[in-house]
Scaffold this active site. Structure first.
Site, PDB file in Angstrom:
ATOM      1  N   ARG A  33     -25.589  -1.111   7.358  1.00  0.00           N
ATOM      2  CA  ARG A  33     -25.250  -2.539   7.215  1.00  0.00           C
ATOM      3  C   ARG A  33     -25.559  -3.332   8.471  1.00  0.00           C
ATOM      4  O   ARG A  33     -25.778  -4.523   8.426  1.00  0.00           O
ATOM      5  CB  ARG A  33     -23.767  -2.668   6.868  1.00  0.00           C
ATOM      6  CG  ARG A  33     -23.264  -4.085   6.857  1.00  0.00           C
ATOM      7  CD  ARG A  33     -22.011  -4.233   6.078  1.00  0.00           C
ATOM      8  NE  ARG A  33     -22.221  -3.972   4.651  1.00  0.00           N
ATOM      9  CZ  ARG A  33     -21.262  -4.096   3.740  1.00  0.00           C
ATOM     10  NH1 ARG A  33     -20.052  -4.448   4.109  1.00  0.00           N
ATOM     11  NH2 ARG A  33     -21.492  -3.849   2.464  1.00  0.00           N
TER      12      ARG A  33
ATOM     13  N   GLU B 298     -19.176  -4.498  10.542  1.00  0.00           N
ATOM     14  CA  GLU B 298     -20.054  -3.728  11.428  1.00  0.00           C
ATOM     15  C   GLU B 298     -21.104  -4.609  12.089  1.00  0.00           C
ATOM     16  O   GLU B 298     -21.488  -4.366  13.238  1.00  0.00           O
ATOM     17  CB  GLU B 298     -20.731  -2.600  10.626  1.00  0.00           C
ATOM     18  CG  GLU B 298     -19.803  -1.442  10.259  1.00  0.00           C
ATOM     19  CD  GLU B 298     -18.942  -1.718   9.037  1.00  0.00           C
ATOM     20  OE1 GLU B 298     -19.093  -2.789   8.426  1.00  0.00           O
ATOM     21  OE2 GLU B 298     -18.094  -0.868   8.695  1.00  0.00           O
TER      22      GLU B 298
ATOM     23  N   LYS C 190       0.860  -1.184   0.000  1.00  0.00           N
ATOM     24  CA  LYS C 190       0.000   0.000   0.000  1.00  0.00           C
ATOM     25  C   LYS C 190       0.904   1.245   0.000  1.00  0.00           C
ATOM     26  O   LYS C 190       1.851   1.333   0.773  1.00  0.00           O
ATOM     27  CB  LYS C 190      -0.887  -0.011   1.248  1.00  0.00           C
ATOM     28  CG  LYS C 190      -2.037   0.955   1.195  1.00  0.00           C
ATOM     29  CD  LYS C 190      -3.110   0.572   2.222  1.00  0.00           C
ATOM     30  CE  LYS C 190      -4.374   1.390   2.032  1.00  0.00           C
ATOM     31  NZ  LYS C 190      -5.473   0.921   2.899  1.00  0.00           N
TER      32      LYS C 190
HETATM   33  C1  LIG Z   1     -18.923  -1.450   5.106  1.00  0.00           C
HETATM   34  C2  LIG Z   1     -17.715  -0.541   5.099  1.00  0.00           C
HETATM   35  N1  LIG Z   1     -17.074  -0.294   6.265  1.00  0.00           N
HETATM   36  C3  LIG Z   1     -16.003   0.521   6.288  1.00  0.00           C
HETATM   37  C4  LIG Z   1     -15.547   1.118   5.135  1.00  0.00           C
HETATM   38  C5  LIG Z   1     -14.393   2.102   5.191  1.00  0.00           C
HETATM   39  N2  LIG Z   1     -13.228   1.624   4.426  1.00  0.00           N
HETATM   40  C6  LIG Z   1     -12.988   2.056   3.206  1.00  0.00           C
HETATM   41  S1  LIG Z   1     -11.611   1.385   2.537  1.00  0.00           S
HETATM   42  C7  LIG Z   1     -11.302   0.524   3.974  1.00  0.00           C
HETATM   43  C8  LIG Z   1     -10.118  -0.359   4.076  1.00  0.00           C
HETATM   44  C9  LIG Z   1     -10.091  -1.283   2.885  1.00  0.00           C
HETATM   45  O1  LIG Z   1      -8.986  -2.175   2.995  1.00  0.00           O
HETATM   46  P1  LIG Z   1      -8.721  -3.121   1.767  1.00  0.00           P
HETATM   47  O2  LIG Z   1      -9.973  -3.751   1.311  1.00  0.00           O
HETATM   48  O3  LIG Z   1      -7.629  -4.015   2.171  1.00  0.00           O
HETATM   49  O4  LIG Z   1      -8.266  -2.132   0.602  1.00  0.00           O
HETATM   50  P2  LIG Z   1      -6.863  -1.347   0.462  1.00  0.00           P
HETATM   51  O5  LIG Z   1      -7.194   0.097   0.788  1.00  0.00           O
HETATM   52  O6  LIG Z   1      -5.892  -1.957   1.397  1.00  0.00           O
HETATM   53  O7  LIG Z   1      -6.471  -1.522  -0.977  1.00  0.00           O
HETATM   54  C10 LIG Z   1     -12.300   0.748   4.900  1.00  0.00           C
HETATM   55  C11 LIG Z   1     -12.345   0.151   6.251  1.00  0.00           C
HETATM   56  C12 LIG Z   1     -16.268   0.850   3.946  1.00  0.00           C
HETATM   57  N3  LIG Z   1     -15.949   1.456   2.770  1.00  0.00           N
HETATM   58  N4  LIG Z   1     -17.314   0.016   3.951  1.00  0.00           N
HETATM   59 MG   LIG Z   2      -5.620  -3.917   2.064  1.00  0.00          MG
END
Ligand SMILES: Cc1ncc(C[n+]2csc(CCOP(=O)(O)OP(=O)(O)O)c2C)c(N)n1
Ligand SMILES: [Mg+2]
Ligand SMILES: CC(=O)[C@@H](O)[C@H](O)COP(=O)(O)O
Length: 586
Positions: A362, A334, A249
């Protein structure tokens, strides 16, 4: 060296490039991302980490016929650059500009607009089933999911379906797992631990294979030829398969790689040379909450905090540093957060679950049937409530008041300023039942002192009883502005802040009874939020005007400009009241 990016506007252009030019193209895309996202704000770390993987995806698959579905969608900027939208990045996340997420309105290459995580595999399952039913040669459906999004429950519901033997034959679903080991912080949970073991050494059998899917990997997510080989092999399999790609990342940008907290996951307008925000961070509602929760944590050993993979953005990181054994990251989960909180509350703790208001949607059933049904002492802290702004329609936290208004026994507070946030948080965690606080993504308002009190309702100003303005939370400031305008025009106007907006207090009902026109103003749904509740409990014949947001998907834009468009400003509220009284005089 001549720039390549201007010559790559479509996946066809990309596929026509000689392989030896691809590393140079990746470098140019990274420079472009740093430039545009620093200038506009947005998601940087995630997109820097998926440059090579997105290039390989569009070289192996023929989008849009081969569907590439991004989970959460915050990591789709490279996909947008390669599908003809490079020129729109100067308007990234602005009103009328490029969405920060895939957008079906923008391009046929985009398949879902929602930014709520963990659903891409389910979409892919459904799309593949439909393609088989429709007949013909079902084209591949590729779901690109992060290791964080893979901690969400609906992702595992989808894996349960994808791996089922029944759907094995000729099922072209390809799960591309973009594993950088992080959500915001390091991704939490057994799945993350399993992926870490796989990254270190290919296991004999992976959890995916045990569920009936094929598994290819781990693959270096920055090695384009290796990625193309794995994706081609997956495409030829024609049965559900997980391609496990290992990425970094923030790759290729030192400030992001060095940001060990979040790898510059989401940034404000930033100095690209340093990765530092151009404007110093204002004191936000989140800061106030974060500090006060730590203070309460000292006094209340039964207080615990729960985050759904967002300790930093929700302000719980400080509590976690101070009380590491009392802060729980449950992953992007959640529903688990709420049901686990119910279990904790049944066992003598008072959990504080801090999530963005939009993600409450959710976990509604768990709030209703696990927390409220058992009348449990759990406090929900709903950040980014109301209009959030540049994150667009699936991120506005505008459904919480309507949703919680139908939860029996739920008490909801909406602080108007930092002083009330501290007071109401204390009252919430002192309450032996379910409570919720909601506040916006905004600088914490300067203190708005009350001029008096009517029972448990704060009176903020009063020049008479013609109009009662009931301000929900930060709507206090525009209501006071409207009151000044209306009073100057000869109307007697009283502005009140109920502090606890659900349920409607008897004191508020009494105040309403004595008014010519009651106007509720909320940064939530006008037709079914706190104001609608007041309308229901007021005596028949009492005039109630509910002002708030329309029951529509509000586009992206600045919070202030979107609130103005909804009429939720001093002049807007005054205009609405004047129009009401012009049509139906007191
Ligand atoms: C239901 C929900 N909860 C929380 C989020 C907030 N959120 C957006 S991106 C993220 C982290 C995503 O991690 P990953 O899937 O590993 O993607 P990366 O950014 O590492 O590529 C979170 C918690 C969301 N978009 N949807
Ligand atoms: Mg990730
Ligand atoms: C994609 C996602 O859901 C989060 O990254 C969100 O965009 C962050 O929002 P804030 O920038 O308001 O913290």
């Amino acid at each position: 060296m001549k720039s390549l990016l201007p010559y790559v506007s479509t996946p066809e252009d990309l596929r026509a490039l000689p392989a030896e030019l691809l590393p140079g193209l990746a470098r140019e895309i990274r420079d472009f991302l740093i430039d545009k996202v620093s200038a506009n704000g947005g998601h940087l770390g995630s997109n820097l980490g998926i440059v090579e993987l997105t290039i390989a995806l569009h070289r192996v698959f023929d989008s849009p016929g081969d569907a590439i579905v991004f989970d959460t969608g915050h990591q789709a900027y490279v996909h947008k650059i390669l599908t003809g939208r490079r020129g729109a990045f100067d308007e990234l996340r602005r009103r009328g500009g490029l969405s920060g997420y895939p957008s079906r309105q923008e391009s046929a290459h985009d398949h879902l607009d929602s930014s709520h995580a963990s659903t891409a595999l389910a979409y892919a399952d459904g799309m593949a089933k439909a393609r088989r039913l429709v007949g013909g040669d079902p084209r591949p459906v590729v779901a690109v999911v992060g290791d964080g999004a893979l901690t969400g429950g609906v992702a595992w519901e989808a894996l349960n379906n994808l791996g089922a033997a029944k759907h094995h034959e000729d099922n072209p679903v390809i799960v591309v797992l973009n594993d950088n080991g992080r959500s915001y912080a390091a991704t939490f949970g057994a799945c993350a631990d399993h992926l870490e073991r796989l990254r270190a050494a290919a296991a004999d059998v992976t959890v995916f294979e045990q569920l009936g899917l094929r598994y290819l990997g781990p693959v270096d997510g920055h090695d384009i030829p290796a990625l193309e080989r794995a994706l081609r092999a997956a495409r030829e399999l024609r049965e559900p398969v997980v391609v496990h790609c290992v990425t970094v990342k923030g790759r290729g940008y030192e400030p992001a790689e060095q940001d060990l907290d979040e790898h510059l996951h989401a940034i404000p307008v930033t100095d690209p040379a340093t990765g530092q925000p151009l404007k110093p961070a204002a004191t936000t509602w989140t800061h106030v909450f974060s500090q006060h929760l730590c203070l309460l944590g000292e006094r209340r050993p039964d207080l615990v905090a729960i985050t759904a993979a967002m300790p930093g953005p929700t302000g719980l990181a400080a509590f976690g540093r101070r009380f590491p054994e009392r802060m729980f990251d449950v992953g992007i989960a959640e529903q688990q957060a709420m049901a686990s909180a119910a279990g904790m509350a049944m066992s003598g703790l008072h959990p504080v679950v801090a999530i963005y208001a939009t993600f409450l949607n959710r976990a509604f059933d768990q709030v209703l049937m696990d927390i409220a049904l058992h009348r449990l002492p759990v406090t929900l802290v709903l950040d980014r409530a109301g209009i959030t702004g540049p994150d667009g329609p699936s991120h506005h936290g505008m459904w919480d008041l309507a949703a919680l208004s139908v939860v029996p026994g739920m008490r909801v507070a909406a602080p108007r300023d930092a002083v009330r946030l501290r007071e109401l948080l204390e009252e919430a965690v002192a309450h032996d039942g379910p409570t919720a606080l909601r506040f916006p993504k905004a600088p914490a308002e300067a203190e708005i002192a009350a001029t008096g009190r009517a029972g448990d309702v704060d009176v903020l100003s009063s020049t008479g009883q013609d109009v009662l303005l009931v301000a929900v939370g930060p709507m206090a400031e525009p209501c006071l502005g409207a009151a000044a305008m209306l009073s100057a025009a000869g109307l007697g106007v009283t502005v009140v802040d109920p502090r606890w907006v659900i349920p409607v207090s008897s004191d508020l009902r009494e105040l309403a009874r004595g008014s010519g026109l009651v106007v509720t103003v909320e940064d939530g749904l006008a037709a079914s939020g706190a104001g609608a509740l007041l309308r229901q409990v007021c005596p028949p014949g009492l005039r109630v005007l509910n002002l708030g947001l329309p029951c529509e998907f509000v586009p992206q834009g600045g919070r202030s400009e979107l609130l103005a468009e909804a009429g939720l400003t001093g002049p807007g509220i005054a205009h609405a009241v004047r129009e009401e009284l012009r049509a139906w005089p007191l």
